[in-house]
Design a protein around this motif. Structure first.
Motif, PDB file in Angstrom:
ATOM      1  N   THR A 186       0.828  -1.209   0.000  1.00 47.55           N
ATOM      2  CA  THR A 186       0.000   0.000   0.000  1.00 47.55           C
ATOM      3  C   THR A 186       0.867   1.265   0.000  1.00 47.55           C
ATOM      4  N   TRP A 187       1.977   1.231   0.738  1.00 43.26           N
ATOM      5  CA  TRP A 187       2.917   2.361   0.718  1.00 43.26           C
ATOM      6  C   TRP A 187       3.444   2.558  -0.707  1.00 43.26           C
ATOM      7  N   LEU A 188       3.840   1.464  -1.357  1.00 47.76           N
ATOM      8  CA  LEU A 188       4.388   1.561  -2.713  1.00 47.76           C
ATOM      9  C   LEU A 188       3.356   2.077  -3.705  1.00 47.76           C
ATOM     10  N   VAL A 189       2.092   1.657  -3.549  1.00 46.49           N
ATOM     11  CA  VAL A 189       1.026   2.174  -4.424  1.00 46.49           C
ATOM     12  C   VAL A 189       0.924   3.683  -4.286  1.00 46.49           C
ATOM     13  N   GLY A 190       0.901   4.178  -3.043  1.00 45.86           N
ATOM     14  CA  GLY A 190       0.807   5.626  -2.823  1.00 45.86           C
ATOM     15  C   GLY A 190       1.966   6.377  -3.431  1.00 45.86           C
ATOM     16  N   HIS A 191       3.172   5.824  -3.309  1.00 45.10           N
ATOM     17  CA  HIS A 191       4.352   6.493  -3.862  1.00 45.10           C
ATOM     18  C   HIS A 191       4.314   6.499  -5.387  1.00 45.10           C
ATOM     19  N   LEU A 192       4.024   5.357  -5.986  1.00 50.06           N
ATOM     20  CA  LEU A 192       4.098   5.232  -7.446  1.00 50.06           C
ATOM     21  C   LEU A 192       3.024   6.025  -8.179  1.00 50.06           C
ATOM     22  N   LEU A 193       1.993   6.419  -7.473  1.00 50.19           N
ATOM     23  CA  LEU A 193       0.992   7.297  -8.085  1.00 50.19           C
ATOM     24  C   LEU A 193       1.576   8.645  -8.475  1.00 50.19           C
ATOM     25  N   PHE A 194       2.607   9.072  -7.744  1.00 50.66           N
ATOM     26  CA  PHE A 194       3.088  10.445  -7.913  1.00 50.66           C
ATOM     27  C   PHE A 194       4.562  10.558  -8.288  1.00 50.66           C
ATOM     28  N   GLY A 195       5.277   9.442  -8.386  1.00 52.72           N
ATOM     29  CA  GLY A 195       6.681   9.548  -8.762  1.00 52.72           C
ATOM     30  C   GLY A 195       7.370   8.200  -8.751  1.00 52.72           C
ATOM     31  N   GLN A 196       8.607   8.179  -9.249  1.00 57.82           N
ATOM     32  CA  GLN A 196       9.414   6.961  -9.259  1.00 57.82           C
ATOM     33  C   GLN A 196       9.827   6.601  -7.833  1.00 57.82           C
ATOM     34  N   LEU A 197       9.888   5.308  -7.573  1.00 59.04           N
ATOM     35  CA  LEU A 197      10.231   4.841  -6.240  1.00 59.04           C
ATOM     36  C   LEU A 197      11.677   5.201  -5.907  1.00 59.04           C
ATOM     37  N   THR A 198      11.911   5.616  -4.665  1.00 57.39           N
ATOM     38  CA  THR A 198      13.249   5.951  -4.187  1.00 57.39           C
ATOM     39  C   THR A 198      13.671   4.976  -3.099  1.00 57.39           C
ATOM     40  N   TRP A 199      14.978   4.844  -2.901  1.00 57.91           N
ATOM     41  CA  TRP A 199      15.481   3.932  -1.874  1.00 57.91           C
ATOM     42  C   TRP A 199      15.030   4.326  -0.470  1.00 57.91           C
ATOM     43  N   PRO A 200      15.106   5.605  -0.093  1.00 58.84           N
ATOM     44  CA  PRO A 200      14.645   5.950   1.263  1.00 58.84           C
ATOM     45  C   PRO A 200      13.183   5.578   1.510  1.00 58.84           C
ATOM     46  N   SER A 201      12.343   5.784   0.506  1.00 56.29           N
ATOM     47  CA  SER A 201      10.932   5.434   0.653  1.00 56.29           C
ATOM     48  C   SER A 201      10.762   3.928   0.781  1.00 56.29           C
ATOM     49  N   LEU A 202      11.492   3.160  -0.030  1.00 53.05           N
ATOM     50  CA  LEU A 202      11.400   1.701   0.034  1.00 53.05           C
ATOM     51  C   LEU A 202      11.881   1.178   1.382  1.00 53.05           C
ATOM     52  N   ILE A 203      12.979   1.733   1.895  1.00 55.01           N
ATOM     53  CA  ILE A 203      13.504   1.297   3.193  1.00 55.01           C
ATOM     54  C   ILE A 203      12.482   1.557   4.296  1.00 55.01           C
ATOM     55  N   LEU A 204      11.867   2.727   4.275  1.00 58.41           N
ATOM     56  CA  LEU A 204      10.840   3.034   5.277  1.00 58.41           C
ATOM     57  C   LEU A 204       9.656   2.087   5.162  1.00 58.41           C
ATOM     58  N   ALA A 205       9.246   1.794   3.937  1.00 61.81           N
ATOM     59  CA  ALA A 205       8.128   0.873   3.735  1.00 61.81           C
ATOM     60  C   ALA A 205       8.456  -0.505   4.304  1.00 61.81           C
ATOM     61  N   LEU A 206       9.703  -0.964   4.122  1.00 60.19           N
ATOM     62  CA  LEU A 206      10.112  -2.265   4.639  1.00 60.19           C
ATOM     63  C   LEU A 206      10.152  -2.271   6.162  1.00 60.19           C
ATOM     64  N   ILE A 207      10.662  -1.192   6.755  1.00 61.69           N
ATOM     65  CA  ILE A 207      10.696  -1.104   8.222  1.00 61.69           C
ATOM     66  C   ILE A 207       9.291  -1.135   8.795  1.00 61.69           C
ATOM     67  N   ASN A 208       8.407  -0.376   8.192  1.00 60.32           N
ATOM     68  CA  ASN A 208       7.027  -0.339   8.686  1.00 60.32           C
ATOM     69  C   ASN A 208       6.308  -1.664   8.461  1.00 60.32           C
ATOM     70  N   SER A 209       6.678  -2.373   7.398  1.00 55.22           N
ATOM     71  CA  SER A 209       6.113  -3.697   7.153  1.00 55.22           C
ATOM     72  C   SER A 209       6.534  -4.673   8.245  1.00 55.22           C
ATOM     73  N   ALA A 210       7.819  -4.631   8.624  1.00 57.41           N
ATOM     74  CA  ALA A 210       8.308  -5.482   9.713  1.00 57.41           C
ATOM     75  C   ALA A 210       7.658  -5.107  11.040  1.00 57.41           C
ATOM     76  N   LEU A 211       7.450  -3.821  11.247  1.00 60.98           N
ATOM     77  CA  LEU A 211       6.783  -3.351  12.464  1.00 60.98           C
ATOM     78  C   LEU A 211       5.372  -3.913  12.559  1.00 60.98           C
ATOM     79  N   ALA A 212       4.669  -3.938  11.433  1.00 60.07           N
ATOM     80  CA  ALA A 212       3.320  -4.498  11.410  1.00 60.07           C
ATOM     81  C   ALA A 212       3.331  -5.982  11.740  1.00 60.07           C
ATOM     82  N   ALA A 213       4.347  -6.700  11.245  1.00 57.01           N
ATOM     83  CA  ALA A 213       4.458  -8.129  11.559  1.00 57.01           C
ATOM     84  C   ALA A 213       4.656  -8.334  13.052  1.00 57.01           C
TER      85      ALA A 213
END
Length: 309
Positions: free
Chosen positions: A170-197
């Motif tokens: 869902t984080w990636l969907v929100g990002h890709l609507l408005f621009g190319q994916l960046t490493w900082p955004s991907l890293i944050l998405a992964l951290i938050n995904s692990a937090l949810a787990a």
């Protein structure tokens, strides 16, 4: 007035039961992640402008896909295949209580899944990855709940699948609507995904009796309640430490201070829950912990998006 065996529940009762199948409270995280991803895409051009009505409507459409439809689908199909478990752990749920028939429950998640894909296809004009992620989220939901695979039967697969489906995609969907994916955004998405787990491991303690009776290999069944709490606390706190390091590395001392507060504030409630693992203490911990988590997600998205110079 007592309902006869042949009478149908009132329409309002049926609608309420169908809404319960989709479990609206679970939509919040997915909706928040869409907007966090959008914020992380940057405030430039391309990028997300929260003052632009068209941008807000576009993000809102993606949030509708990921929240009420996508997350609703996952909750609805999970209720369908967990009806025996719910009959033990939560007999008031729509299916075991008889408020929704099995045929109506199937129709519920089919409609929600179709809605998810239709919106995903519409949003393909912004990124072809969006309908792919929408489809992947539906597949994960099916694999999570449907036998014989049923990822939730094993704690090594269930919580990570939820973290990927509810948070990362869902984080990636929100990002890709408005621009190319960046490493900082991907890293944050992964951290938050692990937090949810980690938070989902905590959630296992509520249903341990039903899990044992039906042979589900949750972490709580495998290790016990207190050991599960230790694992969950460790995952959650490591994710927060990772955010703390990133904030210090980026020179955002105020953000680092907030992360430190998010680490320290729940500790008394973690100890209380460990000593007395009751449903009440579980709710107290979530009430203290989850607002910090949500604010951290928003602040980190603002920082990555360049809103705080």
């Amino acid at each position: 007035m007592q309902q006869t065996a042949t009478s149908k529940p009132a329409l309002s009762t049926q609608l309420q039961a169908h809404l319960e199948l989709a479990d609206p409270i679970t939509w919040v995280a997915a909706i928040a992640m869409v907007f966090c991803g959008a914020l992380a895409s940057s405030q430039g051009t391309p990028g997300f402008d929260p003052t632009n009505l068209n941008h807000l409507l576009l993000a809102g459409l993606a949030a509708l896909m990921c929240g009420p439809f996508g997350t609703g689908f996952s909750q609805s199909i999970n209720d369908y295949y967990d009806r025996d478990l719910d009959a033990i752990n939560d007999p008031a749920r729509p299916i075991p209580s008889g408020r929704v028939s099995l045929a109506a429950a199937r129709a519920n998640w089919m409609v929600l899944g179709l809605g998810t894909m239709l919106i995903g296809l519409f949003l393909a004009r912004y990124s072809l990855w969006i309908p792919i992620f929408a489809l992947l989220s539906l597949i994960l939901s099916v694999l999570y709940s449907m036998p014989p695979i049923k990822l939730k039967q094993n704690f090594w697969f269930g919580p990570p699948a939820v973290g990927v489906g509810y948070i990362l995609l869902t984080w990636l969907v929100g990002h890709l609507l408005f621009g190319q994916l960046t490493w900082p955004s991907l890293i944050l998405a992964l951290i938050n995904s692990a937090l949810a787990a980690g938070l989902l491991f905590l959630n296992d303690i509520k249903s341990v009796e039903g899990d044992r009776q039906l042979g589900l290999k949750s972490l709580t069944v495998a290790l016990g309640v207190r050991q599960t709490l230790v694992v969950a606390y460790t995952i959650i706190d490591l994710c927060l430490v990772a955010m703390l390091v990133l904030a210090l590395w980026g020179g955002y001392l105020w953000a680092a201070g907030f992360v430190a507060l998010a680490l320290l504030a729940p500790i008394p409630f973690q100890i209380r829950l460990f000593r007395d693992p009751t449903h009440t203490n579980f709710k107290y911990f979530l009430l203290v912990n989850n607002p910090f988590v949500l604010l951290l997600e928003l602040f980190s998205a603002f920082i990555v998006g360049g809103y705080f110079g």
